[in-house]
Structures are given as C-alpha cells and as structure tokens.
Motif scaffolding. Structure first.
Motif, PDB file in Angstrom:
ATOM      1  N   HIS A 131      -4.719   6.793  -4.268  1.00  0.00           N
ATOM      2  CA  HIS A 131      -5.443   6.212  -2.866  1.00  0.00           C
ATOM      3  C   HIS A 131      -5.403   7.553  -1.886  1.00  0.00           C
ATOM      4  O   HIS A 131      -6.173   7.626  -1.055  1.00  0.00           O
ATOM      5  CB  HIS A 131      -4.557   5.040  -2.410  1.00  0.00           C
ATOM      6  CG  HIS A 131      -5.073   3.817  -2.922  1.00  0.00           C
ATOM      7  ND1 HIS A 131      -5.898   2.975  -2.396  1.00  0.00           N
ATOM      8  CD2 HIS A 131      -4.735   3.195  -3.987  1.00  0.00           C
ATOM      9  CE1 HIS A 131      -6.183   1.876  -3.135  1.00  0.00           C
ATOM     10  NE2 HIS A 131      -5.339   2.047  -4.328  1.00  0.00           N
ATOM     11  N   ALA A 135      -9.102   8.677  -0.397  1.00  0.00           N
ATOM     12  CA  ALA A 135      -9.163   8.567   0.966  1.00  0.00           C
ATOM     13  C   ALA A 135      -9.239   9.753   1.504  1.00  0.00           C
ATOM     14  O   ALA A 135     -10.205   9.867   2.510  1.00  0.00           O
ATOM     15  CB  ALA A 135      -7.999   7.697   1.578  1.00  0.00           C
ATOM     16  N   ALA A 178      -5.366   9.423   5.515  1.00  0.00           N
ATOM     17  CA  ALA A 178      -5.376   9.161   3.989  1.00  0.00           C
ATOM     18  C   ALA A 178      -3.894   8.725   3.872  1.00  0.00           C
ATOM     19  O   ALA A 178      -3.685   7.743   3.013  1.00  0.00           O
ATOM     20  CB  ALA A 178      -5.813  10.327   3.210  1.00  0.00           C
ATOM     21  N   HIS A 181      -3.010   5.059   5.164  1.00  0.00           N
ATOM     22  CA  HIS A 181      -3.899   4.061   4.112  1.00  0.00           C
ATOM     23  C   HIS A 181      -2.999   3.923   2.900  1.00  0.00           C
ATOM     24  O   HIS A 181      -2.765   2.836   2.404  1.00  0.00           O
ATOM     25  CB  HIS A 181      -5.276   4.647   3.931  1.00  0.00           C
ATOM     26  CG  HIS A 181      -6.063   4.104   2.586  1.00  0.00           C
ATOM     27  ND1 HIS A 181      -6.364   2.494   2.893  1.00  0.00           N
ATOM     28  CD2 HIS A 181      -5.899   4.549   1.253  1.00  0.00           C
ATOM     29  CE1 HIS A 181      -6.759   2.359   1.537  1.00  0.00           C
ATOM     30  NE2 HIS A 181      -6.536   3.392   0.834  1.00  0.00           N
ATOM     31  N   SER A 182      -2.710   4.954   2.193  1.00  0.00           N
ATOM     32  CA  SER A 182      -1.930   5.046   0.978  1.00  0.00           C
ATOM     33  C   SER A 182      -0.556   4.312   1.004  1.00  0.00           C
ATOM     34  O   SER A 182      -0.280   3.466   0.349  1.00  0.00           O
ATOM     35  CB  SER A 182      -1.889   6.285   0.201  1.00  0.00           C
ATOM     36  OG  SER A 182      -2.748   7.006   0.319  1.00  0.00           O
ATOM     37  N   GLN A 185      -0.981   0.578   1.141  1.00  0.00           N
ATOM     38  CA  GLN A 185      -1.083  -0.104   0.180  1.00  0.00           C
ATOM     39  C   GLN A 185       0.085  -0.261  -1.063  1.00  0.00           C
ATOM     40  O   GLN A 185       0.455  -1.110  -1.695  1.00  0.00           O
ATOM     41  CB  GLN A 185      -2.164   0.829  -1.044  1.00  0.00           C
ATOM     42  CG  GLN A 185      -3.351   1.045  -0.154  1.00  0.00           C
ATOM     43  CD  GLN A 185      -4.176   0.062   0.079  1.00  0.00           C
ATOM     44  OE1 GLN A 185      -4.353  -0.831  -0.670  1.00  0.00           O
ATOM     45  NE2 GLN A 185      -4.487  -0.250   1.410  1.00  0.00           N
ATOM     46  N   THR A 228      -9.222  -3.847   4.578  1.00  0.00           N
ATOM     47  CA  THR A 228      -8.794  -2.466   5.030  1.00  0.00           C
ATOM     48  C   THR A 228      -9.381  -1.496   4.000  1.00  0.00           C
ATOM     49  O   THR A 228     -10.169  -0.434   4.548  1.00  0.00           O
ATOM     50  CB  THR A 228      -7.206  -2.472   4.801  1.00  0.00           C
ATOM     51  OG1 THR A 228      -6.873  -2.601   3.374  1.00  0.00           O
ATOM     52  CG2 THR A 228      -6.494  -3.079   5.716  1.00  0.00           C
ATOM     53  N   THR A 229      -9.590  -1.503   2.768  1.00  0.00           N
ATOM     54  CA  THR A 229     -10.007  -0.829   1.799  1.00  0.00           C
ATOM     55  C   THR A 229     -11.459  -0.947   1.892  1.00  0.00           C
ATOM     56  O   THR A 229     -12.369   0.002   1.715  1.00  0.00           O
ATOM     57  CB  THR A 229      -9.315  -0.678   0.587  1.00  0.00           C
ATOM     58  OG1 THR A 229      -8.116  -0.293   0.867  1.00  0.00           O
ATOM     59  CG2 THR A 229     -10.092   0.408  -0.406  1.00  0.00           C
ATOM     60  N   LEU A 232     -13.437  -0.654   5.024  1.00  0.00           N
ATOM     61  CA  LEU A 232     -13.631   0.579   5.516  1.00  0.00           C
ATOM     62  C   LEU A 232     -14.569   1.430   4.710  1.00  0.00           C
ATOM     63  O   LEU A 232     -15.403   2.374   5.158  1.00  0.00           O
ATOM     64  CB  LEU A 232     -12.315   1.136   5.420  1.00  0.00           C
ATOM     65  CG  LEU A 232     -12.106   2.680   5.728  1.00  0.00           C
ATOM     66  CD1 LEU A 232     -12.413   3.056   7.064  1.00  0.00           C
ATOM     67  CD2 LEU A 232     -10.599   3.172   5.446  1.00  0.00           C
TER      68      LEU A 232
END
Length: 337
Positions: A131, A135, A178, A181-182, A185, A228-229, A232
C-alpha cells in the motif's frame, strides 16, 4: 485441534466457525485468538499452469527490474534529471521496482510449492509496503500531471513554479500521504481477531482477503476501506482526467510542433494512468466477493503496469532513447571495460 489443509479443510473450518462453536476455533484452543501464520492459496491450482506461470512471471520480474533500473540510472546519470518531468519519472521507476518486489518474489516462490505460508507479522509487513509504494506511485503520477499542466498552460512561470525545491516538496508530500494511508490499512487489520480458517484466497496479503477471515462483522470496515482507498482512487483518477482535458484544450493555441510534442508527452501519462488506475478502482471499489477477479486486477497494477512503464516512457520518448544509447550503448560499455 489442527486445521486440515486443502478444500475440505477450508470447508470444515468454515462450517465450524459459522456454526457459532468458538471452542472449535483452532487458535483459541491454544489460548491465542489470532493466527500465527496464513496460507496464501495463490493464483492457480493446476500444476502445469503453475510451472508455466513461474517462468513467465520470473521473466516479467527480471524485465521490470532491468527496465526500470535502466531508466532510473539513465536519468540520474545524465542532464535529464535536471528537468522536473524526468525527476518524477526516476522516482516512478524506483517505486515500480519497490512495489513489484513486495509481491513478485513471494508469488514466484509460492508457485513452486503446494502450500505457501506467511507469518502474521510478515503478512502485515507485505500489506503495509504494498500500500505504501502503491499510494506513493499514485501521488507521483498526480505530481507528473501537475508538472505537465504547468509546462503547457503556464510556460512563462514554469521554471519558478516547478523549481527543484517544489519538486522535492511534492515527493515528500507523496511519501507522507502514502505512509499515513498504509498505516491506516494495517491498523484496521491488526486489531481484528483471526480465529477461523487461515487460508488467504489471494497471492499476497491485502485488506479485503484478510477481512473475509476475521471472526467478526467487517461490513463497516469494508465501507471505510472503500471510502478511503476506493473513493480516493476514483477522485484522483477523475482529477487526472480533468487536468488532461484542460491541458489538451489549451493546445489549440500552440504551434503544430508544440502540439505534437505536448500530445506525445500527455499521451504517455494518460496511458500509464489508465493502466494503473482502472484495475485499482475495480479492486477497491467493488463490494462483491469475486476474489478471482480481484486477483486478475491485482496482477495488472502489481506486475503488468510496472512491466510496460519502461517501454511506454522510452519507445516514444526521443530524449530518453538518446540518453539510454549514450549510457548503455556499445561504445559506453567498452569505455567502462
């Protein structure tokens, strides 16, 4: 109690778990409600197909490494690195190598054996890096689109707007975004209990396949991840398309030579964006449980797109071809020896 491996074992474990008898959960019997390891079921079950795909994916992985590293070293070793477009392209090539390397070596290795395990921490680590690099690549593609917009729509201010400092800020913002974001997750998955079957019906650890194994209701989490993913990805893709529409609409005021060069550059970017985003959106926006389709989509953005990126950016780019001849041509190689 141990979980019998194979299709029958998966079915029996699911029946036991869904029947509500939590005492039959294998890890709870040992006083630990979370799995210590997972089994990746991979792409195929046919042994002949596995052997063929091992050769194909190994060749593709070597091509991804050699092609993207050649672009990276060419840009860093020539004057092209001074231009923002190639500055971002060098990072895109680096990210392609890193992104594919989080998945491809494990995929190729697992195709050679029947049962393929990965530890819980290894699974979380693979998911985080996949991810993170994916990202970051999305944000770098946005930066490349912004660079293209400034170059075509505001050429007189291009040097000021796209200074080296601005380029580094865009790269750092991509990395930070990124990372956040990762991390989100991983935090979503790591808190879930995994007390049922530990077979992941995928060839690498990802969010949706893991959510299907959790011993709790994950409908809300699926909505959060899609929001979110998935959203986005859609918003980014739409923004990129709009930006290229604006860019192409302004080309009417340019000379025929300027139009040709701008169309060539934008065409490269649009091709890469389509190849990367469409499979990504297909994977993370759908709420259906069609894992086989998700595997095919994942192959596009983990293997196929990084494979074609070097070809897309070199075959139709005169500057890259000329500099690659200088850096990797027979004369330069003979000088190195």
């Amino acid at each position: 109690m141990t979980v019998p491996r194979g299709p029958a074992g998966i079915k029996n474990s699911l029946v036991q778990y869904r029947g509500g008898d939590k005492h039959l959960c294998p890890w709870e019997k040992n006083g630990n409600e979370n799995a210590n390891e997972f089994i990746l079921l991979g792409l195929f079950t046919n042994e002949d197909v596995k052997a063929t795909c091992t050769v194909i994916f190994s060749f593709c992985y070597l091509e991804i490494l050699s092609g993207n590293l050649a672009i990276l070293l060419t840009i860093r070793g020539s004057h092209l690195g001074e231009q923002p477009m190639y500055f971002f392209l060098s990072y895109l090539s680096f990210l392609d190598v890193c992104f594919t390397s989080t998945v491809a070596p494990k995929l190729i290795t697992d195709l050679l054996v029947q049962w393929n395990t990965i530890s819980f921490s290894g699974c979380m680590c693979q998911m985080f890096h996949a991810h993170f690099f994916g990202a970051t690549e999305i944000f770098i593609l946005v930066a490349m689109a912004y660079d293209c917009y400034v170059a075509i729509c505001r050429p007189l201010h291009y040097v000021v707007i796209m200074s080296r400092r601005a380029c580094y800020i865009l790269v750092m913002a991509s990395v930070i975004g990124a990372f956040i974001h990762s991390l989100m997750q991983v935090l979503i998955i790591i808190q879930l209990p995994f007390c049922g079957p530990n077979q992941i019906d995928h060839y690498f650890c990802d969010v949706f396949p893991l959510l299907k194994l959790a011993c709790t209701d994950t409908k809300l989490l699926k909505i959060i991840i899609v929001t979110t993913t998935g959203v986005l990805s859609i918003l980014t893709f739409v923004a990129l398309v709009i930006s290229y529409v604006i860019i192409l609409s302004t080309l009417r005021t340019h000379s025929s030579e300027g139009r040709r060069k701008a169309l060539s550059t934008c065409g490269l970017h649009i091709t890469v964006v389509l190849m990367f985003f469409l499979p990504l959106i297909f994977t993370y926006v759908r709420m259906a449980d069609s894992v086989s389709n998700d595997k095919v989509s994942a192959l596009f953005y983990t293997m196929i797109t990084p494979l074609f990126n070097p070809l897309i950016y070199t075959l139709r780019n005169a500057d890259m071809k000329n500099d690659m001849r200088k850096e990797w041509g027979p004369q330069r190689l003979s000088e190195g020896n």
